[in-house]
Design a protein around this motif. Structure first.
Motif, PDB file in Angstrom:
ATOM      1  N   ASP A   1       0.835  -1.193   0.000  1.00 29.47           N
ATOM      2  CA  ASP A   1       0.000   0.000   0.000  1.00 29.47           C
ATOM      3  C   ASP A   1       0.875   1.251   0.000  1.00 29.47           C
ATOM      4  O   ASP A   1       2.004   1.237   0.504  1.00 29.47           O
ATOM      5  CB  ASP A   1      -0.909   0.017   1.226  1.00 29.47           C
ATOM      6  N   TRP A   2       0.334   2.335  -0.568  1.00 31.88           N
ATOM      7  CA  TRP A   2       1.042   3.609  -0.518  1.00 31.88           C
ATOM      8  C   TRP A   2       0.568   4.373   0.702  1.00 31.88           C
ATOM      9  O   TRP A   2      -0.623   4.685   0.836  1.00 31.88           O
ATOM     10  CB  TRP A   2       0.827   4.442  -1.773  1.00 31.88           C
ATOM     11  N   VAL A   3       1.483   4.679   1.606  1.00 34.47           N
ATOM     12  CA  VAL A   3       1.152   5.341   2.869  1.00 34.47           C
ATOM     13  C   VAL A   3       1.127   6.844   2.651  1.00 34.47           C
ATOM     14  O   VAL A   3       2.164   7.463   2.378  1.00 34.47           O
ATOM     15  CB  VAL A   3       2.145   4.952   3.973  1.00 34.47           C
ATOM     16  N   LEU A   4      -0.043   7.413   2.793  1.00 31.65           N
ATOM     17  CA  LEU A   4      -0.227   8.840   2.536  1.00 31.65           C
ATOM     18  C   LEU A   4      -0.035   9.680   3.793  1.00 31.65           C
ATOM     19  O   LEU A   4       0.461  10.813   3.731  1.00 31.65           O
ATOM     20  CB  LEU A   4      -1.624   9.079   1.960  1.00 31.65           C
ATOM     21  N   LEU A   5      -0.429   9.145   4.932  1.00 32.51           N
ATOM     22  CA  LEU A   5      -0.300   9.855   6.203  1.00 32.51           C
ATOM     23  C   LEU A   5       0.188   8.872   7.263  1.00 32.51           C
ATOM     24  O   LEU A   5      -0.354   7.777   7.385  1.00 32.51           O
ATOM     25  CB  LEU A   5      -1.658  10.427   6.652  1.00 32.51           C
ATOM     26  N   ARG A   6       1.213   9.274   8.011  1.00 32.59           N
ATOM     27  CA  ARG A   6       1.700   8.388   9.071  1.00 32.59           C
ATOM     28  C   ARG A   6       2.130   9.186  10.297  1.00 32.59           C
ATOM     29  O   ARG A   6       2.379  10.400  10.235  1.00 32.59           O
ATOM     30  CB  ARG A   6       2.823   7.486   8.572  1.00 32.59           C
ATOM     31  N   TYR A   7       2.242   8.471  11.406  1.00 31.14           N
ATOM     32  CA  TYR A   7       2.422   9.110  12.705  1.00 31.14           C
ATOM     33  C   TYR A   7       3.766   9.820  12.831  1.00 31.14           C
ATOM     34  O   TYR A   7       3.864  10.863  13.485  1.00 31.14           O
ATOM     35  CB  TYR A   7       2.261   8.074  13.811  1.00 31.14           C
ATOM     36  N   ALA A   8       4.823   9.282  12.210  1.00 31.27           N
ATOM     37  CA  ALA A   8       6.121   9.955  12.301  1.00 31.27           C
ATOM     38  C   ALA A   8       6.042  11.370  11.748  1.00 31.27           C
ATOM     39  O   ALA A   8       6.667  12.297  12.279  1.00 31.27           O
ATOM     40  CB  ALA A   8       7.184   9.151  11.550  1.00 31.27           C
ATOM     41  N   ASP A   9       5.274  11.556  10.675  1.00 31.57           N
ATOM     42  CA  ASP A   9       5.091  12.890  10.099  1.00 31.57           C
ATOM     43  C   ASP A   9       4.384  13.798  11.095  1.00 31.57           C
ATOM     44  O   ASP A   9       4.737  14.976  11.245  1.00 31.57           O
ATOM     45  CB  ASP A   9       4.305  12.774   8.796  1.00 31.57           C
TER      46      ASP A   9
ATOM     47  N   ALA B   1       6.699  18.832  16.399  1.00 30.23           N
ATOM     48  CA  ALA B   1       7.970  19.410  16.840  1.00 30.23           C
ATOM     49  C   ALA B   1       8.216  20.754  16.156  1.00 30.23           C
ATOM     50  O   ALA B   1       8.657  21.721  16.791  1.00 30.23           O
ATOM     51  CB  ALA B   1       9.108  18.437  16.547  1.00 30.23           C
ATOM     52  N   GLU B   2       7.918  20.812  14.874  1.00 29.77           N
ATOM     53  CA  GLU B   2       8.127  22.042  14.115  1.00 29.77           C
ATOM     54  C   GLU B   2       7.242  23.173  14.614  1.00 29.77           C
ATOM     55  O   GLU B   2       7.716  24.291  14.869  1.00 29.77           O
ATOM     56  CB  GLU B   2       7.850  21.766  12.636  1.00 29.77           C
ATOM     57  N   LEU B   3       5.956  22.900  14.748  1.00 33.89           N
ATOM     58  CA  LEU B   3       5.052  23.989  15.122  1.00 33.89           C
ATOM     59  C   LEU B   3       5.292  24.425  16.571  1.00 33.89           C
ATOM     60  O   LEU B   3       5.199  25.617  16.891  1.00 33.89           O
ATOM     61  CB  LEU B   3       3.598  23.584  14.864  1.00 33.89           C
ATOM     62  N   GLU B   4       5.591  23.479  17.459  1.00 35.74           N
ATOM     63  CA  GLU B   4       5.829  23.844  18.855  1.00 35.74           C
ATOM     64  C   GLU B   4       7.131  24.644  18.991  1.00 35.74           C
ATOM     65  O   GLU B   4       7.218  25.582  19.798  1.00 35.74           O
ATOM     66  CB  GLU B   4       5.885  22.591  19.724  1.00 35.74           C
ATOM     67  N   ASN B   5       8.125  24.307  18.179  1.00 34.91           N
ATOM     68  CA  ASN B   5       9.368  25.078  18.200  1.00 34.91           C
ATOM     69  C   ASN B   5       9.125  26.506  17.728  1.00 34.91           C
ATOM     70  O   ASN B   5       9.688  27.464  18.298  1.00 34.91           O
ATOM     71  CB  ASN B   5      10.423  24.407  17.321  1.00 34.91           C
ATOM     72  N   GLU B   6       8.286  26.682  16.707  1.00 35.95           N
ATOM     73  CA  GLU B   6       7.977  28.029  16.233  1.00 35.95           C
ATOM     74  C   GLU B   6       7.144  28.803  17.237  1.00 35.95           C
ATOM     75  O   GLU B   6       7.302  30.014  17.392  1.00 35.95           O
ATOM     76  CB  GLU B   6       7.258  27.956  14.884  1.00 35.95           C
ATOM     77  N   LEU B   7       6.256  28.099  17.932  1.00 36.38           N
ATOM     78  CA  LEU B   7       5.384  28.771  18.899  1.00 36.38           C
ATOM     79  C   LEU B   7       6.097  29.095  20.207  1.00 36.38           C
ATOM     80  O   LEU B   7       5.940  30.177  20.769  1.00 36.38           O
ATOM     81  CB  LEU B   7       4.164  27.898  19.199  1.00 36.38           C
TER      82      LEU B   7
ATOM     83  N   ALA C   1       9.285  14.879  20.845  1.00 40.13           N
ATOM     84  CA  ALA C   1       8.673  14.482  19.573  1.00 40.13           C
ATOM     85  C   ALA C   1       9.723  14.087  18.544  1.00 40.13           C
ATOM     86  O   ALA C   1       9.630  13.030  17.913  1.00 40.13           O
ATOM     87  CB  ALA C   1       7.792  15.616  19.042  1.00 40.13           C
ATOM     88  N   ILE C   2      10.746  14.913  18.365  1.00 41.99           N
ATOM     89  CA  ILE C   2      11.751  14.596  17.344  1.00 41.99           C
ATOM     90  C   ILE C   2      12.624  13.427  17.777  1.00 41.99           C
ATOM     91  O   ILE C   2      13.002  12.567  16.962  1.00 41.99           O
ATOM     92  CB  ILE C   2      12.596  15.845  16.982  1.00 41.99           C
ATOM     93  N   ASN C   3      12.913  13.341  19.073  1.00 45.36           N
ATOM     94  CA  ASN C   3      13.758  12.241  19.540  1.00 45.36           C
ATOM     95  C   ASN C   3      13.035  10.899  19.457  1.00 45.36           C
ATOM     96  O   ASN C   3      13.678   9.861  19.259  1.00 45.36           O
ATOM     97  CB  ASN C   3      14.222  12.497  20.975  1.00 45.36           C
TER      98      ASN C   3
ATOM     99  N   LYS D   1      16.365  28.097  19.081  1.00 45.10           N
ATOM    100  CA  LYS D   1      15.192  27.918  18.224  1.00 45.10           C
ATOM    101  C   LYS D   1      15.619  27.738  16.772  1.00 45.10           C
ATOM    102  O   LYS D   1      15.080  26.880  16.062  1.00 45.10           O
ATOM    103  CB  LYS D   1      14.268  29.130  18.359  1.00 45.10           C
ATOM    104  N   GLU D   2      16.583  28.545  16.332  1.00 43.74           N
ATOM    105  CA  GLU D   2      17.043  28.463  14.950  1.00 43.74           C
ATOM    106  C   GLU D   2      17.776  27.151  14.685  1.00 43.74           C
ATOM    107  O   GLU D   2      17.598  26.529  13.619  1.00 43.74           O
ATOM    108  CB  GLU D   2      17.953  29.647  14.634  1.00 43.74           C
ATOM    109  N   GLU D   3      18.578  26.716  15.639  1.00 42.53           N
ATOM    110  CA  GLU D   3      19.292  25.440  15.490  1.00 42.53           C
ATOM    111  C   GLU D   3      18.316  24.273  15.469  1.00 42.53           C
ATOM    112  O   GLU D   3      18.460  23.343  14.670  1.00 42.53           O
ATOM    113  CB  GLU D   3      20.298  25.260  16.627  1.00 42.53           C
ATOM    114  N   MET D   4      17.315  24.335  16.338  1.00 38.58           N
ATOM    115  CA  MET D   4      16.311  23.272  16.363  1.00 38.58           C
ATOM    116  C   MET D   4      15.518  23.256  15.062  1.00 38.58           C
ATOM    117  O   MET D   4      15.193  22.182  14.529  1.00 38.58           O
ATOM    118  CB  MET D   4      15.367  23.442  17.559  1.00 38.58           C
ATOM    119  N   ARG D   5      15.207  24.420  14.521  1.00 37.15           N
ATOM    120  CA  ARG D   5      14.484  24.490  13.257  1.00 37.15           C
ATOM    121  C   ARG D   5      15.246  23.723  12.166  1.00 37.15           C
ATOM    122  O   ARG D   5      14.662  22.944  11.411  1.00 37.15           O
ATOM    123  CB  ARG D   5      14.282  25.941  12.838  1.00 37.15           C
ATOM    124  N   GLU D   6      16.545  23.932  12.103  1.00 37.05           N
ATOM    125  CA  GLU D   6      17.348  23.242  11.095  1.00 37.05           C
ATOM    126  C   GLU D   6      17.411  21.746  11.354  1.00 37.05           C
ATOM    127  O   GLU D   6      17.409  20.947  10.409  1.00 37.05           O
ATOM    128  CB  GLU D   6      18.750  23.845  11.042  1.00 37.05           C
TER     129      GLU D   6
END
Length: 507
Positions: A383-391, A397-403, A413-415, A432-437
């Motif tokens: 099957d082609w996986v369109l949405l998965r939990y790792a994403d 992690a991305e949105l919480e880092n920005e917020l 989350a990332i670990n 914040k900038e290092e985590m973003r990268e």
């Protein structure tokens, strides 16, 4: 049993492709008429199956890895969907491939949904309960939102059509991007309210509430940055609510990274939030042949070099760097994603591709060990996986880092994603900038060739900088800011009687 229902393409053309030129094909005269259809629940079940079939289009399913050849991840030597011209910046209103096919295939799918919903709203039978009608509506609107999101990402401002077309209304003008986005979010919010709250693994292959939440989260993340790449805090706050809901919806990471993508370990997989179902031999794909034998995709050296060593340090900087055996001491996802020259599953189970690879690297991530040797007779059914939990974890992690910056929730989350592949946790004290990268790096590695890299580069507004600095591409890269939106296909402009306008950068 892999699933209750095969998504074979039962093409009920009189209802599902009826309409007029522009968005829809003309109605064949040798097939069922609507007076003989839409008479029972089974008719709606069959029509819904055909709607599911629209997403089996190879461009959206097993061919989705090819989207990554439009990025710094890889090269497509067979030029599927005109990828080479897009990479080189040869994009115009008469372009074929992705530039025209996303438009036509999306509106064909939307037409099926609109006819289905129209007939469902007028159905007078008693064999479909009000609850089931709501579920049908939720499933159909999920797919309408999915295809409008494809249009939104590709073209921005497009016609918004929510009813069947006829001779009187077949020509539709474009709506502002805000209206397209509003339609997507409205459909997904309605779907969330009507679909089952069970995990996808318990939904017999059907869209469930969390599938719609996952797609809406992806939509919001795409819209979460302005044209200068600055985060929109209000959008990210809405996205956080969705991500938090999904993180409490019974999903988790599969024990083994590749189990998400391999036939035999996908059914019941706790990581999969929505997948596109296939079942050999009647509903098979060419996935193993394409990637394991034809070298349809060749990962670039810069992509391979981006995998860290097992100490968490970059390849080339880590003392564990082994230039003689570059796959040694590396992030375990490298050998599970990429092969060099031949596909080797160990214990002598190998396959030498019939095509050569321009970079010597091939795509291993989605291949099936038991189907070797790969060739014309291979019938793939993963099957082609369109949405998965790792994403979801990485989006959170991305949105919480920005917020809020790199707090404990971001690290957790990332670990969680990194530790699943035996990579060390990120070092404490990142800015914040290092985590973003680090998050952006992790997305490139974890989600490689899942068709999301271009989506990420565009939404972060860094596509121009990244793509114009690719130095190891087989062809020269050329990206302009105007390519954030592609042109409306000229054929559609020509058929619209002057109503449909071209995107400004292509007039």
């Amino acid at each position: 049993m892999k699933r209750i229902k095969k998504y074979t393409l039962i093409i009920l053309s009189m209802t599902l492709m009826a309409g007029c030129e522009g968005f829809l094909d003309k109605n064949p005269t040798d097939q069922l008429s609507s007076s003989l259809f839409w008479k029972s629940k089974s008719d709606f079940d069959n029509a819904l199956t055909a709607i599911y079939g629209t997403i089996q289009n190879s461009m959206y399913s097993f061919g989705a890895p090819n989207l990554d050849v439009l990025t710094d991840n890889g090269y497509g030597q067979h030029n599927y969907w005109g990828s080479r011209e897009i990479v080189q910046g040869n994009i115009n209103p008469t372009s074929g491939g992705y530039v025209s096919n996303i438009y036509s295939s999306s509106y064909q799918a939307i037409a099926r949904v609109n006819i289905f919903l129209d007939q469902l709203s007028n159905y007078m039978g008693t064999d479909i309960s009000p609850e089931q009608i709501g579920v049908y509506e939720g499933e159909a609107k999920f797919f309408r939102a999915y295809f409008y999101f494809e249009l939104y990402k590709a073209y921005g401002s497009v016609p918004v059509v929510t009813a069947p077309l006829n001779l009187e209304n077949q020509h539709q003008e474009k709506q502002p991007e805000s209206a397209v986005l509003a339609q997507i979010t409205a459909d997904l919010n309605e779907a969330i309210g009507k679909l089952s709250a069970v995990p996808f693994s318990d939904g017999a292959g059907h869209v469930v509430k969390s599938s719609a939440e996952g797609l809406l989260l992806r939509v919001l993340m795409y819209d979460a940055y302005d044209e200068n790449g600055n985060a929109k805090m209000d959008v990210l706050q809405d996205a956080k609510s969705l991500a938090t809901s999904l993180m409490g919806a019974g999903y988790g990471l599969a024990d083994e990274y590749v189990n998400v993508f391999k036939d035999g370990t996908q059914e019941g997989n706790k990581e999969i939030i929505f997948s596109i179902k296939f079942l050999a031999p009647d509903n098979a794909t060419s996935m193993d042949q394409w990637y394991g034998d034809w070298f349809v995709i060749s990962p670039l050296q810069n992509f391979v070099d981006d995998y860290e060593c097992i100490d968490g340090l970059p390849y080339g900087e880590s003392p564990l760097t082994d230039t003689e055996q570059p796959f040694n001491n590396r992030d375990s996802r490298l050998t599970k994603t990429v092969f060099k020259d031949i596909v080797d599953w160990g214990d002598g189970n190998t396959h030498t591709p019939s095509n050569g690879g321009p970079t010597t690297f091939g795509l291993k991530k989605f291949l099936t060990p038991s189907l070797i040797p790969y060739g014309y007779s291979t019938r793939s059914q993963q099957d082609w996986v369109l949405l998965r939990y790792a994403d979801v974890l990485l989006m959170y992690a991305e949105l919480e880092n920005e917020l809020s910056g790199p707090n404990a929730d971001v690290y957790d989350a990332i670990n969680e994603v990194r530790l699943r592949s035996d990579m060390p946790a990120l070092p404490a004290g990142l800015s914040k900038e290092e985590m973003r990268e680090r998050i952006r790096h992790e997305r490139r590695i974890e989600l490689a060739f899942e068709g999301l890299r271009l989506y990420d580069l565009k939404r972060w507004r860094i596509a121009e900088d990244v793509l114009n600095n690719v130095e190891d591409g087989i062809v020269g890269y050329h990206y302009e800011d105007k390519f954030f939106h592609w042109p409306i296909p000229q054929s559609e402009i020509d058929k619209s009687n002057g109503i449909l306008e071209q995107n400004p950068d292509y007039q």
